[in-house]
Design a protein around this motif. Structure first.
Motif, mmCIF file in Angstrom:
data_model
loop_
_atom_site.group_PDB
_atom_site.id
_atom_site.type_symbol
_atom_site.label_atom_id
_atom_site.label_comp_id
_atom_site.label_asym_id
_atom_site.label_seq_id
_atom_site.Cartn_x
_atom_site.Cartn_y
_atom_site.Cartn_z
ATOM 1 N N GLY A 65 -81.249 -15.785 57.228
ATOM 2 C CA GLY A 65 -80.320 -14.764 57.687
ATOM 3 C C GLY A 65 -79.557 -14.046 56.600
ATOM 4 O O GLY A 65 -78.572 -13.349 56.879
ATOM 5 N N HIS A 66 -79.975 -14.176 55.346
ATOM 6 C CA HIS A 66 -79.181 -13.620 54.261
ATOM 7 C C HIS A 66 -79.194 -12.094 54.194
ATOM 8 O O HIS A 66 -78.350 -11.507 53.521
ATOM 9 N N SER A 67 -80.126 -11.462 54.881
ATOM 10 C CA SER A 67 -80.090 -10.004 54.893
ATOM 11 C C SER A 67 -78.841 -9.499 55.630
ATOM 12 O O SER A 67 -78.396 -8.369 55.390
ATOM 13 N N VAL A 68 -78.271 -10.315 56.518
ATOM 14 C CA VAL A 68 -77.021 -9.936 57.192
ATOM 15 C C VAL A 68 -75.900 -9.774 56.172
ATOM 16 O O VAL A 68 -75.174 -8.774 56.165
ATOM 17 N N PHE A 69 -75.751 -10.737 55.282
ATOM 18 C CA PHE A 69 -74.675 -10.691 54.286
ATOM 19 C C PHE A 69 -74.957 -9.596 53.252
ATOM 20 O O PHE A 69 -74.031 -8.911 52.808
ATOM 21 N N PHE A 70 -76.211 -9.448 52.900
ATOM 22 C CA PHE A 70 -76.642 -8.363 52.023
ATOM 23 C C PHE A 70 -76.269 -7.014 52.649
ATOM 24 O O PHE A 70 -75.724 -6.122 51.981
ATOM 25 N N GLY A 71 -76.531 -6.877 53.950
ATOM 26 C CA GLY A 71 -76.243 -5.629 54.646
ATOM 27 C C GLY A 71 -74.760 -5.353 54.778
ATOM 28 O O GLY A 71 -74.317 -4.208 54.651
ATOM 29 N N ILE A 72 -73.969 -6.387 55.035
ATOM 30 C CA ILE A 72 -72.518 -6.192 55.150
ATOM 31 C C ILE A 72 -71.952 -5.691 53.824
ATOM 32 O O ILE A 72 -71.105 -4.789 53.800
ATOM 33 N N GLY A 73 -72.419 -6.256 52.722
ATOM 34 C CA GLY A 73 -71.981 -5.771 51.412
ATOM 35 C C GLY A 73 -72.397 -4.330 51.174
ATOM 36 O O GLY A 73 -71.632 -3.526 50.629
ATOM 37 N N ALA A 74 -73.619 -3.979 51.608
ATOM 38 C CA ALA A 74 -74.110 -2.609 51.464
ATOM 39 C C ALA A 74 -73.261 -1.638 52.267
ATOM 40 O O ALA A 74 -72.882 -0.555 51.782
ATOM 41 N N TYR A 75 -72.945 -2.006 53.497
ATOM 42 C CA TYR A 75 -72.123 -1.139 54.343
ATOM 43 C C TYR A 75 -70.694 -1.035 53.817
ATOM 44 O O TYR A 75 -70.040 0.000 53.995
ATOM 45 N N VAL A 233 -77.117 -0.156 47.865
ATOM 46 C CA VAL A 233 -76.796 1.105 48.539
ATOM 47 C C VAL A 233 -76.430 2.178 47.525
ATOM 48 O O VAL A 233 -76.746 3.355 47.707
ATOM 49 N N GLN A 234 -75.788 1.804 46.430
ATOM 50 C CA GLN A 234 -75.465 2.797 45.400
ATOM 51 C C GLN A 234 -76.741 3.323 44.736
ATOM 52 O O GLN A 234 -76.816 4.492 44.364
ATOM 53 N N TYR A 235 -77.714 2.467 44.623
ATOM 54 C CA TYR A 235 -78.963 2.859 43.972
ATOM 55 C C TYR A 235 -79.818 3.748 44.881
ATOM 56 O O TYR A 235 -80.563 4.602 44.408
ATOM 57 N N ASN A 236 -79.708 3.550 46.197
ATOM 58 C CA ASN A 236 -80.552 4.291 47.144
ATOM 59 C C ASN A 236 -79.849 5.477 47.799
ATOM 60 O O ASN A 236 -80.496 6.240 48.522
ATOM 61 N N TYR A 237 -78.544 5.623 47.612
ATOM 62 C CA TYR A 237 -77.757 6.745 48.153
ATOM 63 C C TYR A 237 -77.691 6.769 49.682
ATOM 64 O O TYR A 237 -77.266 7.763 50.249
#
Length: 334
Positions: A65-75, A233-237
């Motif tokens: 489930g680590h993509s959840v934490f990855f996604g929260i940081g991205a958002y 997210v900064q890298y992908n805009y």
């Protein structure tokens, strides 16, 4: 408290940092924008996998489930820029902290499960958060967040013409995350993590609070994964739920670490150094064969390595270093 001596592992790590730092100034290495992109992804995915390695490798709790934490940081970083017109830095920290809090809140009941039941629960967590962010209009819903045009530079952590600043940003993240894991390895919490991995009941009989140890590991792991998401997210805009909160992203965390060697310091880096160039170059040169070719090669490579050595590339390297002294000793006896 005693000061611990530097080990061979530390010297190798410092040499790697120096080597990575000097790569852009070596003629011919970073001439291509695509090559720069591949090296940025190697460092980023190594960091992502190392963050998972804390809970999945050192603590032995296999989370999908680590993509959840990855996604929260991205958002967190994305909303700071897109919604509030701020630089990404406060959003990245808030997002990473929110990821850690969510991880601890979810893990408190989920850690009552074990084995494949725990893994299934983490699978469900990804789907729940993916659907939640799909319909949550405050975070952009299914369309996600598209970055506006902002000034280039370190303040907004955005560059349009040159990827070298992103490379050094990924290197700073690499130093921080790998440095954190190395600190854990050399301190009491690291030993507690390994004790829980090897046998939770045995560790508890020796006075280790396994629940607290696992929650700390999950919180640290999620915080670091959130920082990786902020960089992503900064890298992908842009960011959307399918981009960051997917089982595909979660599996990359796991598979890169398994290939390199779970519960080892250099395993995530070795796995990323093999799989990321394979993924990017197969997409570039074999894309005409259809989508998913890179995943087929990806899967075959992992199967072959795991059959040869379940401990991954680090296990293969360990076997090679053990055989060498033995062969030299045999030569001397003859």
């Amino acid at each position: 408290m005693k000061t611990k001596r530097f080990e061979k592992k530390d010297l190798i790590w410092f040499a790697l940092i120096i080597g990575f730092a000097l790569l852009p100034v070596i003629p011919g290495v970073f001439d291509s924008s695509f090559t720069q992109h591949v090296f940025i992804l190697i460092l980023l995915f190594a960091c992502m996998s190392q963050s998972w390695n804390i809970i999945g490798g050192y603590c032995g709790q296999v989370s999908f489930g680590h993509s959840v934490f990855f996604g929260i940081g991205a958002y967190g970083a994305g909303m700071a820029v897109v919604t509030y017109g701020l630089p990404p830095w406060p959003g990245a920290l808030v997002g990473a902290a929110a990821a850690a809090l969510v991880a601890v809140a979810i893990s408190w009941p989920v850690f009552r499960l074990s084995g494949h039941y725990f893994a299934i629960a983490t699978f469900a967590m990804v789907e729940i958060f993916n659907r939640l962010f799909m319909v949550w209009y405050w975070v952009g819903g299914a369309l996600g967040l598209d970055y506006p045009f902002v000034d280039e530079g370190i303040k907004n952590f955005i560059w349009f013409e040159n990827k070298i600043p992103y490379y050094y940003g990924a290197l700073v993240l690499f130093i921080f995350i790998f440095g954190t894991v190395r600190w854990l390895e050399r301190n009491r919490l690291g030993y507690y993590l390994k004790a829980v991995r090897e046998g939770q009941k045995t560790a508890e009989s020796l006075g280790v609070n396994s629940t607290l140890v696992k929650l700390l590991a999950m919180g640290i792991s999620a915080f670091l994964a959130g920082l990786c998401g902020a960089f992503f997210v900064q890298y992908n805009y842009r960011v959307d739920p399918a981009m960051v909160m997917s089982l595909d992203m979660s599996m990359k965390f796991v598979l890169i670490t398994i290939l390199g060697g779970t519960g080892t310091f250099f395993g995530p880096l070795l796995g990323a150094m093999v799989l990321i160039p394979l993924q990017e170059y197969s997409r570039a040169y074999l894309g005409s064969l259809g989508s998913g070719v890179d995943l087929i090669i990806f899967g075959l490579l992992i199967v072959l390595v795991i059959i040869k050595q379940p401990r991954g590339i680090m296990g293969i390297l360990s076997d090679l270093t053990k055989k060498r002294p033995a062969s030299n000793e045999g030569t001397r006896r003859r």
